[in-house]
Enzyme design. Sequence first.
Site, PDB file in Angstrom:
ATOM      1  CG  HIS A 192     -22.213 -33.702   0.933  1.00 49.91           C
ATOM      2  ND1 HIS A 192     -23.255 -34.583   0.794  1.00 49.91           N
ATOM      3  CD2 HIS A 192     -22.772 -32.474   0.953  1.00 49.91           C
ATOM      4  CE1 HIS A 192     -24.397 -33.903   0.735  1.00 49.91           C
ATOM      5  NE2 HIS A 192     -24.125 -32.624   0.837  1.00 49.91           N
ATOM      6  CE  LYS A 219     -23.369 -22.662   2.295  1.00 48.89           C
ATOM      7  NZ  LYS A 219     -23.888 -23.255   1.061  1.00 48.89           N
TER       8      LYS A 219
END
Length: 490
Positions: free
Chosen positions: A242, A337
């Site tokens: 990504h 995260k």
Amino acid sequence: MMTSKIIPVDPFDLVIFGITGDLARRKLIPVLYYRFIDGQIPKNSRIIGLARSELTNEQFRNQSLEALKQTVSEKDFDSEQVNHFISCIHYIKNDVNSDEDWDTLQSLLKNAPNTVQAFYLSVAPGLFAPIVEQLGRLNLAENSRLVVEKPFGHDLASAKKLQYQIGNVYKEEAIYRIDHYLGKETVQNLMALRFANKLFEPLWNSNHIDHIQITAAESLGVEGRGEYYDNIGAMRDMVQNHLLQLLCLTAMEPPYKFDADAMRDEKLKVLRALQPLMGEQALRNTVRGQYLGAPDKPGYLEECHNQGSQTETYVALKVKINSWRWAGTPFYLRTGKRLRSQMAEIVITFRSTPHSIFGQIDTPIWPNILVIRLQPDEGLNLSITTKDPGPGGFRTRETPLDMTFADNSGDDWRMPDAYERLIMDVIRGNQTLFMRDDEVEAAWQWIDPIIQAWRNSGTAPESYDSYSSGPTGAVELIARDHRRWRDVIV
Ligand code: NAP
């Protein structure tokens, strides 16, 4: 109100391996429903799902109904349409590792009237090669398309091996490697912004751009998938695909046209121009982090059941591109995260004006900042310096020119999910938004030495608090260059 034009496609058979899995339930079935109610799925098209679970067609259709109830908005949930859609789904129990389970699929596809056939591999990566081998063995691969989910390989060697196995059966023109970021509306808007406007392109280089930040932050942790994630980490999970794809689209030269090979040729040149990060250079220009627990949440080490784990749940990097256009303009990438917010954006910070004609004023002249927001609220925001209105001296202020796509598209408009676009592109046979094999390999070639340098260093990632903005090392990484991450500024 803006209306979107539906481009018709030929009737198709879409075969989804792993139809009972998380991705199919949360994304693939709902996005196909949305294309269905928009009238884009022609009559006689079939969605054929496979998995090992012992389910009848009816039981699986009921499961799909439940999935739609959980994912489709109330406004778009029309019982009649849902029933119609669900009747297009056919379930086949199949263990892809067995040679015996393939008769039903073969008989459904043999002499099928639909000209377009696509096989979507929504299964664990270890099953990609066995499925493709079976498709080859059963003569189902000829004239069909293959959709491969990420990750494509674990490193350069495994990506090459997978490519070899798939390439034995499918030609590159029939392989669609998914990076769902490329299907996001904003990412395509980046192409429009750069190449359909005169305004930005002359400024799109190191003479005018000070630096670029690319961020993809998640507020969720590994959520029960700790053991699986522990073999992956943020670098492989997010940066290799990504973030590097976003970097390529931001940095590439104008392709001669908006078509698959022209676009991918330009992205490949960027990947090949990335300054290698090896050994000490890799350690100096990257920061790894691992999240700690919060009062009501376990930390990463507990979640992955490996107290000695050195897997990164956060990474920040300073990246240089060795080209005329970008020499002197660093790209700072970061992803992680269990962070404070769930957001993804590209931030282009232009250089300051060379000289202030305003002399000594109390307020600064801010550099122009262009924010390309992927989530939440996909849109663009350009901040410019304006005069603070009113008498009493000359003061400046930073004024945003904001364009949130949803705000500009009428009440009925719905932001399409990236997968809607990507699946229909597979059916149309348009590979522009999919990664080519040489791109995937070039990305791994750049990533592998960084992971190797971390491993050789024997050091652990830096801990960071859950729901914070990440490890302090990331702040220091950019502060060394007298710059700050945007969320520290706003
Ligand atoms: P998942 O929830 O574990 O689902 C795996 C699917 O494979 C299930 O339907 C499972 O069904 C089936 N399966 C497992 N072994 C099989 C076998 N031997 N033969 C036939 N079917 C088998 O995985 P997922 O999260 O949906 O992910 C699927 C793929 O998408 C992975 O490559 C993942 O990396 C990728 N991906 C997922 C996400 C996401 O948000 N979930 C995002 C990006 C990429 P049975 O147990 O019934 O056989």
